[in-house]
Write a protein that holds these residues in place. Structure first.
Motif, short mmCIF file in Angstrom:
data_model
loop_
_atom_site.label_atom_id
_atom_site.label_comp_id
_atom_site.label_asym_id
_atom_site.label_seq_id
_atom_site.Cartn_x
_atom_site.Cartn_y
_atom_site.Cartn_z
N LEU A 178 13.82 0.26 -17.95
CA LEU A 178 12.49 0.22 -17.35
C LEU A 178 11.76 1.51 -17.70
N LEU A 179 10.49 1.40 -18.03
CA LEU A 179 9.62 2.55 -18.19
C LEU A 179 8.71 2.57 -16.98
N LEU A 180 8.76 3.67 -16.23
CA LEU A 180 8.14 3.73 -14.92
C LEU A 180 7.09 4.83 -14.82
N GLU A 181 6.15 4.61 -13.94
CA GLU A 181 5.22 5.66 -13.55
C GLU A 181 6.00 6.83 -12.96
N HIS A 182 5.57 8.05 -13.29
CA HIS A 182 6.16 9.26 -12.73
C HIS A 182 5.36 9.64 -11.49
N LEU A 183 5.98 9.58 -10.32
CA LEU A 183 5.27 9.81 -9.07
C LEU A 183 5.08 11.28 -8.75
N GLY A 184 5.69 12.18 -9.50
CA GLY A 184 5.57 13.61 -9.23
C GLY A 184 6.91 14.23 -8.92
N GLU A 185 6.88 15.52 -8.63
CA GLU A 185 8.12 16.26 -8.41
C GLU A 185 8.14 17.00 -7.07
N GLY A 186 7.15 16.75 -6.22
CA GLY A 186 7.14 17.38 -4.92
C GLY A 186 8.27 16.88 -4.05
N ALA A 187 8.78 17.74 -3.18
CA ALA A 187 9.95 17.41 -2.36
C ALA A 187 9.62 17.50 -0.88
N GLY A 221 0.78 -1.23 0.00
CA GLY A 221 0.00 0.00 0.00
C GLY A 221 0.81 1.26 0.00
N ILE A 222 2.08 1.18 -0.39
CA ILE A 222 2.96 2.34 -0.41
C ILE A 222 3.31 2.66 -1.85
N ALA A 223 3.39 3.95 -2.15
CA ALA A 223 3.58 4.40 -3.52
C ALA A 223 5.03 4.24 -3.96
N ALA A 224 5.27 3.24 -4.79
CA ALA A 224 6.51 3.08 -5.54
C ALA A 224 6.11 3.09 -7.01
N PRO A 225 7.03 3.41 -7.91
CA PRO A 225 6.65 3.52 -9.32
C PRO A 225 6.14 2.19 -9.88
N GLU A 226 5.02 2.25 -10.59
CA GLU A 226 4.57 1.08 -11.32
C GLU A 226 5.49 0.86 -12.52
N VAL A 227 5.89 -0.39 -12.74
CA VAL A 227 6.73 -0.71 -13.89
C VAL A 227 5.82 -0.92 -15.09
N LEU A 228 5.88 0.00 -16.07
CA LEU A 228 4.98 -0.02 -17.22
C LEU A 228 5.51 -0.85 -18.37
N ALA A 229 6.82 -0.94 -18.48
CA ALA A 229 7.46 -1.77 -19.50
C ALA A 229 8.87 -2.07 -19.03
N SER A 230 9.40 -3.23 -19.42
CA SER A 230 10.73 -3.59 -18.94
C SER A 230 11.49 -4.40 -19.98
N ASP A 231 12.80 -4.22 -19.96
CA ASP A 231 13.73 -5.08 -20.68
C ASP A 231 14.80 -5.45 -19.67
#
Length: 502
Positions: free
Chosen positions: A252-261, A236-246
């Protein structure tokens, strides 16, 4: 040395611009890209696209240097654009400053045949010719620069297979690792992240016939990231979803979780966000964590232990790099023996502490603040491929003594207190044991970092990391007051390793 070549058909100007982008992202100081072809074949168009991407300025004016012969551009890598069409003889290259350009940056050269044999042997050649309604690019070369170009073009192919072959690639600022990241912008798609992580090069044996990476349990492929991302998301914790992989190539093509710091606009820690980040760790700790994680159907990743050998090889970076830099001479046999004895005594104490998942680099660059969300979903986490099973306290020490951010003692206390309160709320938490493990892991981690940051300067030519050393020493002085660290504290004091007198 083997020579390689590949071809790319460029049906239109947009495809030519994308090739320029792919070449720009492979560029490093010292590289030469030699662009050849008949008049009108697209050399200047390709060079212009490359220079604009490298500069991060899509509207940058990039005139043909036909009459000036040389044009210089700032950017991710400084680039000097040469047009040798009017060159009188190859010897005139000396007057144009090619050697000086390559000492600081890269060179893009049109009409390279005018240079005779004066170009570096490992130049990358891009030969353009008309083909039907488009152009054919034949790219050839040898050595690291050509290998990087081949890999960059392989990334483009990977994106094409993922339905993003025409996407815009924007590189992240560089970090201390061999991995590279890009933001991928495709039309009518949210931004995504490309991870480019070649298989780890193990290097020579350093101890007991084993390379450093084997002893330290550094992840060798992206499979570790995929497995950890899946496991973290399942909790239940937000890590990037792996959308495509080699997995073989390390893309790896990953979900972008945002840019907030978790830092404010001036780079200072926001106490409430650090507390939230520590509470997030509490949700990961205290529950069993499997040592075998699924990557994909039939493929598994074994999470390694953060054992004594790994702990020790990391702190020995202080002896190998920081001590010579600090004292002016190598660590002698006596210091090495006493160092090992002191640390082994301390590490024995960690055997009694709670063990769980150690993400290993849980600090501000790898924590995303997701405004407008609630609970654990307020935070996204990155860079966990080197995770191990070890002292749970380690990641709290990584967060509360952030290597790149000055954490006041007040914010350190509030960050740790938030974690302690969350763990007590779950029940079964031994706070005294945690406090000791926190101090030990804080000193272990910051000792390692002193060595790594000096190595980044001396070996890798990245002196900017030295500016963090004073902060790291202050963290060490802060943590070494715990009685469990007495053997190490005495040794560091005796050799003046934490003084600020250089």
């Amino acid at each position: 040395m083997a020579h390689g070549s590949l071809e790319r058909f460029l049906p239109d100007d947009a495809a030519t611009a994308r090739l320029g982008e792919d070449l720009a992202l492979a560029l490093r100081p010292g590289d030469v890209l030699a662009l050849s072809g008949d008049l009108g074949a697209g050399k200047t168009a390709l060079g212009r696209a490359l220079i604009r991407v490298n500069a991060g300025a899509p509207d940058l004016e990039v005139p043909s240097p036909t009459f000036t012969l040389v044009q210089t551009y700032d950017g991710r890598v400084p680039v000097v654009h040469f047009d040798l069409y009017r060159l009188g003889s190859p010897s005139e290259l000396d007057e144009l400053g090619l050697d000086e350009a390559l000492a600081e940056g890269a060179a893009v050269i049109e009409w390279p045949d005018r240079a005779g044999d004066r170009l570096p042997a490992e130049s990358v050649s891009v030969a353009l010719s008309h083909e039907g309604e488009g152009r054919l690019a034949v790219i050839s070369g040898t050595g690291p620069a050509f290998d990087r170009v081949v890999r960059s073009l392989a990334i483009r192919d990977f994106l094409g297979q993922a339905g993003a072959g025409e996407a815009k690639r924007v590189p992240f600022p560089g970090d201390a690792s061999a991995r590279a990241y890009e933001t991928i912008h495709a039309e009518n798609q949210p931004p995504r992240v490309l991870m480019n992580s070649p298989r780890l090069v193990l290097g020579p044996p350093v101890k007991d016939g084993k390379p450093y990476a084997i002893i330290a349990h550094t992840a060798q492929t992206v499979a570790a990231f995929v497995a950890m991302a899946r496991a973290i998301r399942e909790r239940g914790i937000a890590a990037p979803e792996v959308l495509a992989s080699d997995l073989d190539r390390g893309f790896l093509l990953l979900e972008h979780l945002g840019e907030g710091a978790v830092l404010d606009a001036t780079g200072r820690p926001i106490a409430e966000r650090y507390a939230a980040a520590s509470e997030l760790l509490a949700t990961l700790h205290g529950d069993p964590w499997p040592e075998k994680l699924e990557v994909a159907s039939g493929i598994f990743h074994n999470v390694p232990p953060f054992d004594h050998d790994a702990l020790m090889i990391e702190v020995e970076l202080l002896l190998d790099w920081y001590v010579p830099w600090k004292t002016g001479g190598p660590a002698d046999a006596s210091l090495r023996t006493r160092f090992a004895d002191a640390w082994n005594e301390v590490f024995d104490r960690l055997d009694r502490t709670e063990r769980g998942i150690v993400l290993r680099d849980y600090h501000s660059p790898n924590i995303i603040w997701r405004a407008g969300r609630s609970g654990s979903d307020r935070l996204g986490i990155l860079d966990f491929q080197d995770a191990m099973i070890g002292p749970s306290a380690y990641d709290i020490a990584s967060l509360a003594m952030d290597a790149r951010v000055t954490i006041s003692e007040e914010i350190e206390r509030s960050t740790v207190a938030a974690y302690v309160a969350a763990r007590h709320a779950k029940g079964g938490f031994d706070e005294q044991n945690f406090r000791e493990a926190y101090a030990i892991t804080a000193v272990q981690r910051n000792t390692k970092i002193l060595g790594i940051f000096v190595r980044l300067d001396k070996r890798d030519g990245k002196p900017a990391y030295l500016r963090h050393l004073s902060r790291i020493r202050a963290y060490l002085r802060r943590a070494l007051v715990h009685p469990a660290l007495a053997p190490v504290a005495a040794l560091y004091e005796e050799h003046g390793l934490l003084s600020e007198d250089e």
